[in-house]
Scaffold this motif. Structure first.
Motif, mmCIF file in Angstrom:
data_model
loop_
_atom_site.group_PDB
_atom_site.id
_atom_site.type_symbol
_atom_site.label_atom_id
_atom_site.label_comp_id
_atom_site.label_asym_id
_atom_site.label_seq_id
_atom_site.Cartn_x
_atom_site.Cartn_y
_atom_site.Cartn_z
ATOM 1 N N GLY A 266 80.274 61.872 -3.253
ATOM 2 C CA GLY A 266 79.977 61.198 -4.501
ATOM 3 C C GLY A 266 80.007 59.690 -4.394
ATOM 4 N N GLN A 267 80.594 59.161 -3.301
ATOM 5 C CA GLN A 267 80.636 57.717 -3.101
ATOM 6 C C GLN A 267 79.375 57.340 -2.347
ATOM 7 O OE1 GLN A 267 84.473 56.300 -1.706
ATOM 8 N NE2 GLN A 267 85.393 58.268 -2.242
ATOM 9 N N THR A 268 78.393 56.909 -3.088
ATOM 10 C CA THR A 268 77.030 56.866 -2.559
ATOM 11 C C THR A 268 76.836 55.866 -1.439
ATOM 12 O OG1 THR A 268 76.412 55.290 -4.294
ATOM 13 C CG2 THR A 268 76.049 57.636 -4.743
ATOM 14 N N GLN A 269 77.705 54.861 -1.295
ATOM 15 C CA GLN A 269 77.482 53.872 -0.257
ATOM 16 C C GLN A 269 78.466 53.989 0.905
ATOM 17 O OE1 GLN A 269 74.812 52.560 -0.212
ATOM 18 N NE2 GLN A 269 74.092 52.466 -2.313
ATOM 19 N N MET A 270 79.215 55.083 1.001
ATOM 20 C CA MET A 270 80.048 55.292 2.171
ATOM 21 C C MET A 270 79.172 55.628 3.370
ATOM 22 S SD MET A 270 83.083 54.552 1.464
ATOM 23 C CE MET A 270 83.807 55.146 2.997
ATOM 24 N N PRO A 271 79.599 55.286 4.574
ATOM 25 C CA PRO A 271 78.754 55.485 5.756
ATOM 26 C C PRO A 271 78.401 56.943 6.010
ATOM 27 C CG PRO A 271 80.548 53.975 6.243
ATOM 28 C CD PRO A 271 80.848 54.563 4.897
ATOM 29 N N LEU A 272 77.272 57.121 6.689
ATOM 30 C CA LEU A 272 76.828 58.428 7.153
ATOM 31 C C LEU A 272 76.980 58.487 8.664
ATOM 32 C CD1 LEU A 272 73.443 58.731 5.220
ATOM 33 C CD2 LEU A 272 75.697 59.513 4.475
ATOM 34 N N ILE A 273 77.191 59.691 9.180
ATOM 35 C CA ILE A 273 77.296 59.897 10.620
ATOM 36 C C ILE A 273 76.329 60.998 11.019
ATOM 37 C CG2 ILE A 273 78.791 60.592 12.536
ATOM 38 C CD1 ILE A 273 81.167 59.539 10.952
ATOM 39 N N VAL A 274 75.579 60.751 12.090
ATOM 40 C CA VAL A 274 74.703 61.762 12.671
ATOM 41 C C VAL A 274 74.923 61.761 14.181
ATOM 42 C CG1 VAL A 274 72.977 61.446 10.850
ATOM 43 C CG2 VAL A 274 72.725 60.213 13.006
ATOM 44 N N THR A 275 74.377 62.749 14.842
ATOM 45 C CA THR A 275 74.420 62.833 16.298
ATOM 46 C C THR A 275 72.993 62.872 16.810
ATOM 47 O OG1 THR A 275 76.513 64.059 16.226
ATOM 48 C CG2 THR A 275 75.258 64.142 18.282
ATOM 49 N N ASP A 276 72.660 61.997 17.749
ATOM 50 C CA ASP A 276 71.284 61.964 18.237
ATOM 51 C C ASP A 276 71.055 63.128 19.204
ATOM 52 O OD1 ASP A 276 71.958 61.302 20.879
ATOM 53 O OD2 ASP A 276 71.224 59.246 20.772
ATOM 54 N N PRO A 277 69.817 63.353 19.672
ATOM 55 C CA PRO A 277 69.534 64.536 20.497
ATOM 56 C C PRO A 277 70.344 64.639 21.782
ATOM 57 C CG PRO A 277 67.498 63.656 19.616
ATOM 58 C CD PRO A 277 68.570 62.662 19.263
#
Length: 314
Positions: A126-137
């Motif tokens: 719900g905290q729209t500007q908290m960071p996102l984390i992904v993993t690349d291929p």
């Protein structure tokens, strides 16, 4: 009645088409933070405090958005993070964080493209500007944090500013990485070249809405030793004058195993190695001479985004 039915049909068709339209990718301005692993936290703290001009733990405009500690300011926008671990992992770059102007839109965009996204804190969706984390291929952790806009434009008063201009790590499958960075995120080739003409050992992938880049380090040994991994997994600090930077670091007590040199990309550079052998490269923003292998295709750090790249500083 027929006209009303036709209007409703057209409206439903348009709504359905809009629902199927892919979401827009928000801006990706550049690098906000590079986090490195260390097995020697006290020595790493001494190293980064000495080589970064602030010489203090981070006190910058976006520090509350990035949850790695300790962190050191490169400038008011960018950070170097140090993450302690008992054993050095195969990838010495723990996290590479890019800046975007809309975290929520980026989440929708990535999820539309079947990229698994997590948040930096449990329950923070719900905290729209908290960071996102992904993993690349290839398993590298990539994060996205919020900036309202990109780096401040370069002015004569800011020429001596230090800034992170790129980071690099070992890449084994360029096509797989391109499917993520180029096809989904919109990065493009800024320059490519190698130790020998005709061979690409380095491919610089520039962000779509800025001048920073990610460097694919290709053709690495299957089982590189610690020093080789550190040479390849690296971060780069952009400066205006490499010789002035060298003299400044010497006055701070930094010792060098290498002198400033012009790389194959035509830019002056100066290499240091942290206690875990991760390379910190100081690099002039613009080339001093023509690069080998390929021309530059994007603006250099400090140039306006609509300005054509200069082949050299001359």
């Amino acid at each position: 009645m027929k006209r009303s039915a036709l209007a409703c049909a057209i409206l439903l068709c348009c709504v359905g088409a809009a629902a199927d339209d892919p979401p827009r990718r928000p801006h990706i301005f550049g690098i906000a933070q590079v986090t490195v692993y260390t097995t020697q936290p006290a020595a790493a703290q001494a190293f980064y405090s000495k080589i970064l001009r602030t010489m203090e733990p981070a006190n910058c405009a976006h520090c509350d958005r990035v949850m790695i500690d300790p962190r050191y300011s490169v400038n008011r926008e960018q950070l170097v993070g140090v993450y302690s671990t008992p054993n050095a992992p195969p990838n010495l770059i723990a996290d590479l964080t890019f800046a975007t102007d809309d975290i929520s839109a980026l989440r929708r965009y990535l999820e539309f493209h079947k990229v698994a996204v997590t948040s930096n804190r449990p329950g923070d969706r719900g905290q729209t500007q908290m960071p996102l984390i992904v993993t690349d291929p290839e398993g590298h952790q990539i994060s996205f944090t919020y900036w309202k806009e990109g780096m401040p434009p370069m002015t004569p008063e800011l020429l001596d500013r230090q800034e992170i201009i790129h980071a690099g790590f070992i890449v084994k499958d360029r096509a797989a990485e391109d499917a993520f960075y180029k096809d989904i995120l919109g990065f493009h080739v800024y320059w490519h070249g190698g130790m020998k003409d005709g061979t690409d050992d380095w491919v610089d992938m520039q962000v779509p809405d800025g001048t920073d880049w990610l460097e694919y380090m290709l053709n690495a040994p299957a089982n590189p030793d610690q020093h080789t991994r550190g040479v390849l997994d690296h971060l780069a600090i952009g400066v205006h004058d490499i010789h002035k930077t060298y003299d400044e670091l010497v006055t701070r007590g930094v010792t060098f195993s290498e002198k400033p040199q012009i790389g194959r990309d035509g830019k002056w550079q100066l290499n240091l190695y942290d206690p875990d052998q991760t390379r910190v490269e100081f690099m002039e923003r613009k080339p001093e001479q023509e690069p080998c292998c390929s021309p530059y295709t994007g603006p250099h750090p400090g140039q306006p985004l609509n300005e054509k790249p200069s082949p050299s500083a001359q």
